[in-house]
Every structure is written in structure tokens, then in C-alpha cells.
Design an enzyme around this catalytic site. Structure first.
Site, PDB file in Angstrom:
ATOM      1  N   THR A   1       0.845  -1.255  -0.161  1.00  0.00           N
ATOM      2  CA  THR A   1       0.053   0.023   0.052  1.00  0.00           C
ATOM      3  C   THR A   1       0.709   1.209   0.055  1.00  0.00           C
ATOM      4  O   THR A   1       2.036   1.465   0.409  1.00  0.00           O
ATOM      5  CB  THR A   1      -0.842  -0.050   1.229  1.00  0.00           C
ATOM      6  OG1 THR A   1      -1.408   1.498   1.320  1.00  0.00           O
ATOM      7  CG2 THR A   1      -0.080  -0.432   2.448  1.00  0.00           C
ATOM      8  N   ASP A   2       0.337   2.382  -0.445  1.00  0.00           N
ATOM      9  CA  ASP A   2       1.104   3.825  -0.417  1.00  0.00           C
ATOM     10  C   ASP A   2       1.038   4.202   1.044  1.00  0.00           C
ATOM     11  O   ASP A   2       1.703   4.996   1.158  1.00  0.00           O
ATOM     12  CB  ASP A   2       0.214   4.693  -1.336  1.00  0.00           C
ATOM     13  CG  ASP A   2      -1.048   5.099  -1.001  1.00  0.00           C
ATOM     14  OD1 ASP A   2      -1.731   4.098  -0.132  1.00  0.00           O
ATOM     15  OD2 ASP A   2      -1.741   5.885  -1.507  1.00  0.00           O
ATOM     16  N   GLU A   3       0.210   3.538   1.952  1.00  0.00           N
ATOM     17  CA  GLU A   3       0.280   4.207   3.342  1.00  0.00           C
ATOM     18  C   GLU A   3       1.481   3.933   4.168  1.00  0.00           C
ATOM     19  O   GLU A   3       1.678   4.687   4.966  1.00  0.00           O
ATOM     20  CB  GLU A   3      -0.933   3.518   3.982  1.00  0.00           C
ATOM     21  CG  GLU A   3      -2.266   3.554   3.446  1.00  0.00           C
ATOM     22  CD  GLU A   3      -3.513   3.282   4.083  1.00  0.00           C
ATOM     23  OE1 GLU A   3      -3.530   3.366   5.498  1.00  0.00           O
ATOM     24  OE2 GLU A   3      -4.720   3.125   3.598  1.00  0.00           O
TER      25      GLU A   3
ATOM     26  N   TYR B   1      -1.934  -0.512  10.798  1.00  0.00           N
ATOM     27  CA  TYR B   1      -1.990  -1.306   9.681  1.00  0.00           C
ATOM     28  C   TYR B   1      -0.914  -1.065   8.815  1.00  0.00           C
ATOM     29  O   TYR B   1      -0.110  -1.911   8.247  1.00  0.00           O
ATOM     30  CB  TYR B   1      -3.344  -0.628   9.136  1.00  0.00           C
ATOM     31  CG  TYR B   1      -3.417  -1.128   7.409  1.00  0.00           C
ATOM     32  CD1 TYR B   1      -3.421  -2.521   6.943  1.00  0.00           C
ATOM     33  CD2 TYR B   1      -3.321  -0.056   6.528  1.00  0.00           C
ATOM     34  CE1 TYR B   1      -3.405  -2.543   5.429  1.00  0.00           C
ATOM     35  CE2 TYR B   1      -3.554  -0.265   4.972  1.00  0.00           C
ATOM     36  CZ  TYR B   1      -3.277  -1.476   4.693  1.00  0.00           C
ATOM     37  OH  TYR B   1      -3.270  -1.947   3.256  1.00  0.00           O
TER      38      TYR B   1
ATOM     39  N   LYS C   1       2.088  -3.421   7.318  1.00  0.00           N
ATOM     40  CA  LYS C   1       2.559  -3.641   5.801  1.00  0.00           C
ATOM     41  C   LYS C   1       4.023  -3.135   5.426  1.00  0.00           C
ATOM     42  O   LYS C   1       4.699  -3.958   4.778  1.00  0.00           O
ATOM     43  CB  LYS C   1       1.621  -2.711   4.755  1.00  0.00           C
ATOM     44  CG  LYS C   1       0.092  -3.187   5.232  1.00  0.00           C
ATOM     45  CD  LYS C   1      -0.142  -4.551   4.400  1.00  0.00           C
ATOM     46  CE  LYS C   1      -0.019  -4.596   2.778  1.00  0.00           C
ATOM     47  NZ  LYS C   1      -0.436  -5.835   2.328  1.00  0.00           N
TER      48      LYS C   1
HETATM   49  P1  NAD Z   1      -9.670  -7.449   2.288  1.00  0.00           P
HETATM   50  O1  NAD Z   1      -9.528  -6.952   3.624  1.00  0.00           O
HETATM   51  O2  NAD Z   1     -10.900  -7.171   1.428  1.00  0.00           O
HETATM   52  O3  NAD Z   1      -9.499  -9.079   1.852  1.00  0.00           O
HETATM   53  C1  NAD Z   1      -8.407  -9.476   2.620  1.00  0.00           C
HETATM   54  C2  NAD Z   1      -8.491 -11.023   2.423  1.00  0.00           C
HETATM   55  O4  NAD Z   1      -7.538 -11.853   2.928  1.00  0.00           O
HETATM   56  C3  NAD Z   1      -9.724 -11.759   2.812  1.00  0.00           C
HETATM   57  O5  NAD Z   1     -10.331 -12.514   2.005  1.00  0.00           O
HETATM   58  C4  NAD Z   1      -9.352 -12.380   4.078  1.00  0.00           C
HETATM   59  O6  NAD Z   1     -10.191 -13.805   4.394  1.00  0.00           O
HETATM   60  C5  NAD Z   1      -7.939 -13.054   3.638  1.00  0.00           C
HETATM   61  N1  NAD Z   1      -6.955 -13.168   4.814  1.00  0.00           N
HETATM   62  C6  NAD Z   1      -6.983 -12.474   6.177  1.00  0.00           C
HETATM   63  N2  NAD Z   1      -5.966 -12.873   6.735  1.00  0.00           N
HETATM   64  C7  NAD Z   1      -5.535 -14.104   6.463  1.00  0.00           C
HETATM   65  C8  NAD Z   1      -4.540 -15.269   6.496  1.00  0.00           C
HETATM   66  N3  NAD Z   1      -4.084 -14.963   7.935  1.00  0.00           N
HETATM   67  N4  NAD Z   1      -4.260 -16.443   5.824  1.00  0.00           N
HETATM   68  C9  NAD Z   1      -5.274 -16.132   4.574  1.00  0.00           C
HETATM   69  N5  NAD Z   1      -5.976 -15.196   4.036  1.00  0.00           N
HETATM   70  C10 NAD Z   1      -6.384 -14.354   4.908  1.00  0.00           C
HETATM   71  O7  NAD Z   1      -8.466  -6.706   1.599  1.00  0.00           O
HETATM   72  P2  NAD Z   1      -8.250  -5.976   0.071  1.00  0.00           P
HETATM   73  O8  NAD Z   1      -8.890  -4.597   0.401  1.00  0.00           O
HETATM   74  O9  NAD Z   1      -8.771  -6.861  -0.942  1.00  0.00           O
HETATM   75  O10 NAD Z   1      -6.425  -5.739   0.063  1.00  0.00           O
HETATM   76  C11 NAD Z   1      -5.734  -6.824  -0.444  1.00  0.00           C
HETATM   77  C12 NAD Z   1      -4.474  -6.414  -0.300  1.00  0.00           C
HETATM   78  O11 NAD Z   1      -4.245  -5.053  -1.008  1.00  0.00           O
HETATM   79  C13 NAD Z   1      -3.923  -5.988   1.087  1.00  0.00           C
HETATM   80  O12 NAD Z   1      -2.839  -6.801   1.201  1.00  0.00           O
HETATM   81  C14 NAD Z   1      -3.993  -4.630   1.406  1.00  0.00           C
HETATM   82  O13 NAD Z   1      -2.936  -4.083   2.302  1.00  0.00           O
HETATM   83  C15 NAD Z   1      -3.534  -4.241  -0.060  1.00  0.00           C
HETATM   84  N6  NAD Z   1      -4.004  -2.855  -0.420  1.00  0.00           N
HETATM   85  C16 NAD Z   1      -5.399  -2.635  -0.450  1.00  0.00           C
HETATM   86  C17 NAD Z   1      -6.057  -1.429  -0.978  1.00  0.00           C
HETATM   87  C18 NAD Z   1      -7.443  -0.922  -0.783  1.00  0.00           C
HETATM   88  O14 NAD Z   1      -7.795   0.291  -1.032  1.00  0.00           O
HETATM   89  N7  NAD Z   1      -8.223  -1.874  -0.443  1.00  0.00           N
HETATM   90  C19 NAD Z   1      -4.812  -0.446  -1.489  1.00  0.00           C
HETATM   91  C20 NAD Z   1      -3.428  -0.946  -1.520  1.00  0.00           C
HETATM   92  C21 NAD Z   1      -3.005  -2.149  -0.947  1.00  0.00           C
HETATM   93  P1  TYD Z   2     -10.905   3.741   4.199  1.00  0.00           P
HETATM   94  O1  TYD Z   2     -11.743   3.556   3.138  1.00  0.00           O
HETATM   95  O2  TYD Z   2     -10.914   3.290   5.559  1.00  0.00           O
HETATM   96  O3  TYD Z   2      -9.437   3.827   3.637  1.00  0.00           O
HETATM   97  P2  TYD Z   2      -7.780   4.188   4.239  1.00  0.00           P
HETATM   98  O4  TYD Z   2      -8.133   4.630   5.841  1.00  0.00           O
HETATM   99  O5  TYD Z   2      -7.213   3.003   3.905  1.00  0.00           O
HETATM  100  O6  TYD Z   2      -7.433   5.341   3.325  1.00  0.00           O
HETATM  101  O7  TYD Z   2     -10.952   5.479   4.107  1.00  0.00           O
HETATM  102  C1  TYD Z   2     -10.907   6.164   3.223  1.00  0.00           C
HETATM  103  C2  TYD Z   2     -10.821   7.720   3.818  1.00  0.00           C
HETATM  104  O8  TYD Z   2     -12.110   7.929   4.368  1.00  0.00           O
HETATM  105  C3  TYD Z   2      -9.779   7.847   5.302  1.00  0.00           C
HETATM  106  O9  TYD Z   2      -9.603   9.402   5.210  1.00  0.00           O
HETATM  107  C4  TYD Z   2     -11.002   8.027   6.189  1.00  0.00           C
HETATM  108  C5  TYD Z   2     -12.111   8.154   5.890  1.00  0.00           C
HETATM  109  N1  TYD Z   2     -13.524   7.544   6.102  1.00  0.00           N
HETATM  110  C6  TYD Z   2     -14.535   8.330   6.752  1.00  0.00           C
HETATM  111  O10 TYD Z   2     -14.323   9.727   6.702  1.00  0.00           O
HETATM  112  N2  TYD Z   2     -15.565   7.911   7.376  1.00  0.00           N
HETATM  113  C7  TYD Z   2     -15.625   6.610   7.433  1.00  0.00           C
HETATM  114  O11 TYD Z   2     -16.829   6.134   7.758  1.00  0.00           O
HETATM  115  C8  TYD Z   2     -14.617   5.527   6.842  1.00  0.00           C
HETATM  116  C9  TYD Z   2     -14.666   3.831   6.826  1.00  0.00           C
HETATM  117  C10 TYD Z   2     -13.470   6.342   6.115  1.00  0.00           C
END
Ligand code: NAD
Ligand code: TYD
Length: 367
Positions: A134-136, A160, A164
Site C-alpha cells: 500500500t501507499d500508506e 495497519y 505492511k
Molecule cells: P480485504 O480485507 O478485502 O481482503 C483480505 C483477504 O485476506 C480476506 O479474504 C481475508 O479472509 C484474507 N485473509 C486475512 N488473513 C488471512 C490469513 N492469515 N491467511 C489467509 N487469508 C487471510 O483486503 P483488500 O482490500 O482486498 O486488500 C488486499 C491487499 O491489498 C492487502 O494486502 C492490502 O494491504 C492491499 N491494498 C489494499 C488497498 C485498498 O484500497 N483496499 C490499497 C492498496 C493495497
Molecule cells: P478507508 O476506506 O478506511 O481507507 P484508508 O483509511 O485505508 O485510506 O478510508 C478512506 C478515507 O475515508 C480515510 O481518510 C478515512 C475516511 N473515512 C471516513 O471519513 N468515514 C468513514 O466511515 C470511513 C470508513 C472512512
């Protein structure tokens, strides 16, 4: 022909990746390993079930023996690691599973990959360990700061992002120390189908349908760089096919929005959908969309998230220049597709809401 282990693919991005890959690589084998935590939904993989190229295994990335067995018996040559605890708010309230899955679990996967691909009879075969990050990890930007590049120093602020970041360092170390063929991608905020409704965009969509408050943390001026999930999949595809081992690639959409702008945009789109389709009012009688003050009347400013990062922005010029990556979806088209997907896939999100999502909402907002 590749044989992939895709971890965490019952989650949001992994499920989209499975559908993306099966549609484009007819000769490839995909084995999914997912623990099915609250965030994992087998229903998100329904379109792949029954496909002879696809196998689902419920299990933990911390189970090194299971991962080793799968790598061997399926003769897998690629790991794409999506498995993670992914929600910042949860990491604030309970960081332990983040350390266990994101750090210890990724390390367990690395050990299994090293044992099978480098140390055993497989040794020397081409392989790839792709880690999805992630960019975070880069921390928070001020409004005038340049966007994150691959050489921006890590400065994670939440449990989180810290977990990562630690995983990213382990992945790097397994390349430098042992020669494991790794790549890492650091992506900005994703949105699109199958996203669990604890994240901002699906939370707002579903709360509008149910006439519930739209909680905006702080002043709503925090900025995120939003990418349609298929464009993330395209970026990972390019890294898998042409990325150089040991390299890190940022993936982003060049698409910065404040939270309040996004929520207002979703409110407007929902008002338009309800005005155009009287059936929506019958399906969602509690929703104020399309009436009176419209959905925007639900906007409620709430206490800010502790340590809330102000701004994220990705400079994706490396992956664009080296690998030809370009996002295909504009934010306007992507968000409209997302709204329409949630309206058309009520059974999917109802199933999610009937279980863990409802319980989670109750603990957060008292129901
Ligand atoms: P998500 O929370 O929707 O899905 C995570 C999945 O991992 C779930 O299906 C869960 O059951 C599985 N999981 C959790 N713990 C596990 C374990 N110990 N063993 C096997 N499976 C396990 O997450 P997402 O939003 O799809 O993100 C996927 C990846 O992308 C993550 O690594 C996250 O850090 C990264 N990412 C997400 C975003 C975003 O905006 N969602 C952006 C950048 C990077
Ligand atoms: P989120 O979807 O949780 O992603 P991330 O924290 O990984 O960026 O949140 C996106 C942005 O929205 C973040 O600045 C937090 C804000 N946010 C709210 O303002 N209200 C909400 O209920 C949630 C879930 C997020």
C-alpha cells in the site's frame, strides 16, 4: 503458462484479480488460499467456482506446511500475496491480527517459498513472489508535497501501515539475502465491486440505501488517490509479466479527491439513480435519495480517526515508463460503474450485511 497461488482472494482486490486473470490467461492454473476472515467472502469467487483452472483452499498464510504442500503438489511457480488485515480503523482498535497476518504471515509465506523454490528439488526453477502493498507505508503528505515515489522513505503511521511496511522489508530482505525472485507493488486506495462495506465508498453507498448517517471523519478534507480495482489488477499483471525481480513499483490513478468531495459525488449519483428509476424507491424505502435534501442530508461529521493521515498521492511514472501501465478507468466512469454494481448485486451485500458487517456496525455506531 503460469501456476499461481493467490492468497487472500476471497477479499476485495484478490477476488477482482482472480476474475481478471481467468478472463485473460486461459492456460493458467489459479489456487486461492484464504482464511475466510470477516473480510473474506466465498461468494465473491462464485463466478470462478467450477472452473477446472481454479481451486479454493480455506487456510492460513501462517500455515507454512500447508503453503509448502500446495506449492509442491500443484507445482506452483508464482505467489501473489493479497492476504492481509486491511482496515485502518480495526488496526487502531486491535492491532494484534495485523501483526500476525501482515508480518508473521507474510514471513511464513516467504519461508515456504524459499524452502520449495530455492532449497528443494524445485531449486533454480523460474519463480516469482509478488507482494501486494500500500501507499500508506510512506506516511502522510502535506498539500504541497510531491507524490510518493518508490524512493520516498517509509514513515507508516497506523498499526495497519506499520505492519505492511514491516512485511515489505521482509520481502526485500528475502531477495537480497537469499535471491528469492520478489516484486512488490505499493498501490493507492482502491474502489469497485466486491469491496467490504466498512471502507468509505461502499459504506456510504449502502448507508444511503438504508437511510443511515454518512460518517465523515474530522473535517472531511483528507485526501486519497483513488484507483479503480481493475486498474490495480492491470498494474500487478504488468509487474508479474515484465517487472524486474527485486524492484518495487508504485501503482496509482493520479486521482486525488477529498473525502467530502467523494461522498457528495456518490450522493449526487444516488439521487440521479433514484430519480430515474422509481423501482429503487420501492426496494429501498428508507433512503432519502432523490427526495428533499437528497442523500447529502445524511452527511454527518464525526470525531476524527486517531492519527488520521492527511493526504496520500502516488507518482506512478516508474511503472508507466518501464512497464507501459496506464489506468483505463476515469474516476467518473469508475464510480458510476461501482454504484451500479452495488445496486445490481443486492444479494452479495445482503449476505455480507446479514453477518459480520451488521455486527461490526453495531459495535462502531450502536446499530
Ligand atoms: P480485504 O480485507 O478485502 O481482503 C483480505 C483477504 O485476506 C480476506 O479474504 C481475508 O479472509 C484474507 N485473509 C486475512 N488473513 C488471512 C490469513 N492469515 N491467511 C489467509 N487469508 C487471510 O483486503 P483488500 O482490500 O482486498 O486488500 C488486499 C491487499 O491489498 C492487502 O494486502 C492490502 O494491504 C492491499 N491494498 C489494499 C488497498 C485498498 O484500497 N483496499 C490499497 C492498496 C493495497
Ligand atoms: P478507508 O476506506 O478506511 O481507507 P484508508 O483509511 O485505508 O485510506 O478510508 C478512506 C478515507 O475515508 C480515510 O481518510 C478515512 C475516511 N473515512 C471516513 O471519513 N468515514 C468513514 O466511515 C470511513 C470508513 C472512512
Amino acid at each position: 503458462m503460469a501456476r499461481l497461488l493467490v492468497t487472500g482472494a476471497a477479499g476485495f482486490i484478490g477476488a477482482n484479480f482472480v476474475h481478471y486473470w481467468l478472463a485473460r490467461y486461459p492456460d493458467d492454473r489459479l489456487v486461492v488460499l484464504d482464511l475466510l476472515t470477516y473480510a473474506g467472502n466465498r461468494a465473491s469467487l462464485a463466478a470462478a467456482e467450477g472452473d477446472p483452472r481454479f481451486r479454493f483452499v480455506q487456510g492460513d498464510i501462517n500455515d507454512e506446511a500447508l503453503v509448502g504442500q500446495l506449492l509442491r503438489e500443484e507445482r506452483l511457480d508464482t505467489i501473489v500475496n493479497f492476504a492481509a488485515e486491511s482496515h485502518v480503523d480495526r488496526s487502531i482498535h486491535g492491532p494484534d491480527p495485523f501483526v500476525q497476518t501482515n508480518i508473521v504471515g507474510t514471513h511464513s509465506l516467504l519461508k515456504a517459498a524459499k524452502a520449495v523454490w530455492l532449497d528443494a528439488s524445485f531449486g533454480g526453477r523460474p519463480h516469482r513472489f509478488h507482494h501486494v502493498s500500500t501507499d500508506e507505508v510512506y506516511g502522510s503528505l502535506a498539500s504541497a508535497d510531491p507524490a510518493f515515489t518508490e524512493s520516498t522513505p517509509y514513515a507508516p503511521n497506523s498499526p495497519y501501515s506499520a505492519s505492511k511496511a514491516a512485511a515489505d522489508h521482509l520481502v526485500r530482505a528475502y531477495h537480497h539475502t537469499y535471491g528469492l525472485q520478489v516484486t512488490t507493488s505499493n498501490c493507492s486506495n482502491n474502489y469497485g465491486p466486491y469491496q467490504f462495506p466498512e471502507k468509505l465508498i461502499p459504506l456510504v453507498l449502502l448507508n444511503i440505501l438504508h437511510g443511515k448517517a454518512l460518517p465523515i471523519y474530522g473535517d472531511g478534507e483528507n485526501i486519497r488517490d483513488w484507483l479503480y480495482v481493475e486498474d490495480h489488477c492491470q498494474g500487478i499483471e504488468r509487474v508479474l509479466n515484465k517487472g524486474r525481480a527485486g524492484e518495487v513499483y508504485n501503482i496509482g490513478g493520479n486521482n486525488e479527491w477529498t473525502n467530502i468531495e467523494i461522498v457528495r459525488l456518490i450522493c449526487r449519483l444516488m439521487d440521479e439513480r433514484f430519480a430515474a428509476d422509481p423501482g429503487l424507491r420501492r426496494r429501498f424505502p428508507e433512503s432519502p435519495a432523490g427526495e428533499g435534501k437528497g442523500a447529502a442530508g445524511l452527511i454527518t461529521f464525526v470525531t476524527d480517526r486517531p492519527g488520521h493521515d492527511r493526504r496520500y498521492a502516488i507518482n506512478a511514472s516508474k511503472i508507466s515508463a518501464e512497464l507501459g501501465y496506464q489506468p483505463q478507468e476515469t474516476f467518473e466512469s469508475g464510480i458510476a460503474r461501482t454504484v451500479d454494481w452495488y445496486l445490481a448485486n443486492e444479494p452479495w451485500w445482503r449476505a455480507v450485511m446479514d453477518g459480520s458487517y451488521r455486527q461490526w456496525l453495531e459495535t462502531q455506531y450502536g446499530g
